[in-house]
Design an enzyme around this catalytic site. Structure first.
Site, PDB file in Angstrom:
ATOM      1  N   HIS A 107      -5.792  -2.094   4.803  1.00 16.63           N
ATOM      2  CA  HIS A 107      -5.010  -2.994   5.703  1.00 16.63           C
ATOM      3  C   HIS A 107      -5.966  -3.184   7.610  1.00 16.63           C
ATOM      4  O   HIS A 107      -5.190  -4.108   7.526  1.00 16.63           O
ATOM      5  CB  HIS A 107      -4.008  -1.625   5.895  1.00 16.63           C
ATOM      6  CG  HIS A 107      -2.988  -2.002   4.141  1.00 16.63           C
ATOM      7  ND1 HIS A 107      -3.183  -0.707   3.946  1.00 16.63           N
ATOM      8  CD2 HIS A 107      -2.531  -2.263   3.676  1.00 16.63           C
ATOM      9  CE1 HIS A 107      -2.340  -0.060   3.099  1.00 16.63           C
ATOM     10  NE2 HIS A 107      -2.365  -2.054   1.956  1.00 16.63           N
ATOM     11  N   LYS A 137      11.060   2.911  -4.325  1.00 10.87           N
ATOM     12  CA  LYS A 137       9.751   3.543  -4.213  1.00 10.87           C
ATOM     13  C   LYS A 137       9.735   4.998  -4.144  1.00 10.87           C
ATOM     14  O   LYS A 137      10.417   5.081  -3.126  1.00 10.87           O
ATOM     15  CB  LYS A 137       9.204   2.568  -3.999  1.00 10.87           C
ATOM     16  CG  LYS A 137       7.998   2.448  -4.345  1.00 10.87           C
ATOM     17  CD  LYS A 137       7.334   0.913  -3.578  1.00 10.87           C
ATOM     18  CE  LYS A 137       5.753   1.284  -4.178  1.00 10.87           C
ATOM     19  NZ  LYS A 137       4.776   0.084  -4.061  1.00 10.87           N
ATOM     20  N   SER A 171      -4.279   1.797  -1.712  1.00  7.79           N
ATOM     21  CA  SER A 171      -2.982   3.682  -0.936  1.00  7.79           C
ATOM     22  C   SER A 171      -3.039   4.292  -2.273  1.00  7.79           C
ATOM     23  O   SER A 171      -3.326   5.691  -1.939  1.00  7.79           O
ATOM     24  CB  SER A 171      -2.023   3.263  -0.469  1.00  7.79           C
ATOM     25  OG  SER A 171      -1.888   2.477   0.311  1.00  7.79           O
TER      26      SER A 171
HETATM   27  P1  ADP Z   1       2.894  -3.638  -0.912  1.00  8.56           P
HETATM   28  O1  ADP Z   1       3.331  -2.645  -1.521  1.00  8.56           O
HETATM   29  O2  ADP Z   1       3.525  -4.986  -0.935  1.00  8.56           O
HETATM   30  O3  ADP Z   1       1.576  -4.588  -2.393  1.00  8.56           O
HETATM   31  P2  ADP Z   1       0.073  -2.806   0.294  1.00  8.56           P
HETATM   32  O4  ADP Z   1       0.102  -1.380   1.423  1.00  8.56           O
HETATM   33  O5  ADP Z   1       0.093  -1.931  -0.880  1.00  8.56           O
HETATM   34  O6  ADP Z   1       1.781  -3.049   0.105  1.00  8.56           O
HETATM   35  O7  ADP Z   1      -0.697  -3.696  -0.135  1.00  8.56           O
HETATM   36  C1  ADP Z   1      -0.320  -4.622   1.895  1.00  8.56           C
HETATM   37  C2  ADP Z   1      -0.861  -5.631   1.521  1.00  8.56           C
HETATM   38  O8  ADP Z   1      -2.110  -6.176   2.256  1.00  8.56           O
HETATM   39  C3  ADP Z   1      -0.654  -6.718   0.498  1.00  8.56           C
HETATM   40  O9  ADP Z   1      -1.575  -7.926   0.418  1.00  8.56           O
HETATM   41  C4  ADP Z   1      -2.159  -5.630  -0.419  1.00  8.56           C
HETATM   42  O10 ADP Z   1      -3.068  -6.302  -1.172  1.00  8.56           O
HETATM   43  C5  ADP Z   1      -3.341  -5.770   0.982  1.00  8.56           C
HETATM   44  N1  ADP Z   1      -4.251  -4.695   1.165  1.00  8.56           N
HETATM   45  C6  ADP Z   1      -3.721  -3.342   0.269  1.00  8.56           C
HETATM   46  N2  ADP Z   1      -4.877  -2.752   0.265  1.00  8.56           N
HETATM   47  C7  ADP Z   1      -5.927  -4.147   0.734  1.00  8.56           C
HETATM   48  C8  ADP Z   1      -7.400  -3.539   0.746  1.00  8.56           C
HETATM   49  N3  ADP Z   1      -8.280  -2.285   0.483  1.00  8.56           N
HETATM   50  N4  ADP Z   1      -7.548  -4.832   1.412  1.00  8.56           N
HETATM   51  C9  ADP Z   1      -7.159  -5.574   1.896  1.00  8.56           C
HETATM   52  N5  ADP Z   1      -5.818  -6.050   1.337  1.00  8.56           N
HETATM   53  C10 ADP Z   1      -5.187  -5.103   0.641  1.00  8.56           C
END
Ligand code: ADP
Length: 160
Positions: free
Chosen positions: A18, A42, A129
């Site tokens: 992130h 959630k 995550s």
């Molecule tokens: P959501 O529940 O909306 O998917 P996340 O917190 O899991 O929220 O992810 C938010 C955004 O960050 C999404 O677009 C996801 O694809 C991206 N993302 C999550 N992990 C990574 C990573 N390791 N590298 C790049 N983008 C990521």
């Protein structure tokens, strides 16, 4: 007109993947709003305010960021904040289906709002995550996957 982007997500918790996306987005826009989705359905590990505090501490060195939380439809929140684009991170191909569907739906509802996909650094392409939460739960090493403050917060959660 200044170009504002939203980077929405659960960030439960924020990972180095992130942070990498936020850093890239900050170079492209005048302002990036990192917005935590407070989705009541959630089951989250960290509360919205805990997640926001961890995001702030992990991105303190990145300029032009703003932090917020929202619930409801992303397009409504985006309209309220007068943003130009939604930023999403793309990891492996498996992200694409869901992200494509979301982007197309949002475009139907709000045609003027663009979704911009930023490719993660290869070293974070497997990182999520949920993976970090699982590792922390079983006391695995997470230091290379998350900022220091997040590692500490997870350790505290699972201590005892
Ligand atoms: P959501 O529940 O909306 O998917 P996340 O917190 O899991 O929220 O992810 C938010 C955004 O960050 C999404 O677009 C996801 O694809 C991206 N993302 C999550 N992990 C990574 C990573 N390791 N590298 C790049 N983008 C990521």
């Amino acid at each position: 007109m200044s170009k504002i982007a939203i980077y929405p997500g659960s960030f439960d918790p924020i990972t180095n993947g992130h942070v990498d996306v936020i850093r890239r987005a900050a170079c492209l826009f005048d302002k990036v709003i990192v917005a935590v989705l407070s989705n009541v359905d959630k089951q989250n590990m960290f509360t919205v305010s805990e997640r926001l505090a961890l995001i702030k501490a992990s991105t303190a060195d990145i300029p032009r960021l703003e932090y917020d939380s929202f619930d409801g439809l992303l397009v409504d929140y985006a309209a309220q904040k007068k943003v130009t684009a939604i930023v999403r991170g793309l990891r492996v191909v498996s992200d694409f289906d869901y992200e494509f569907q979301m982007a197309m739906t949002n475009r139907q509802i709000a045609p003027q709002l663009e979704t911009v996909f930023l490719m993660t650094d290869a070293k974070y392409s497997f990182l999520s995550s949920s993976l970090v939460r699982q590792l922390a739960q079983f006391h695995g090493t997470i230091n290379q996957f998350v900022p220091g403050v997040v590692a500490q917060a997870l350790e505290k959660k699972f201590r005892g």
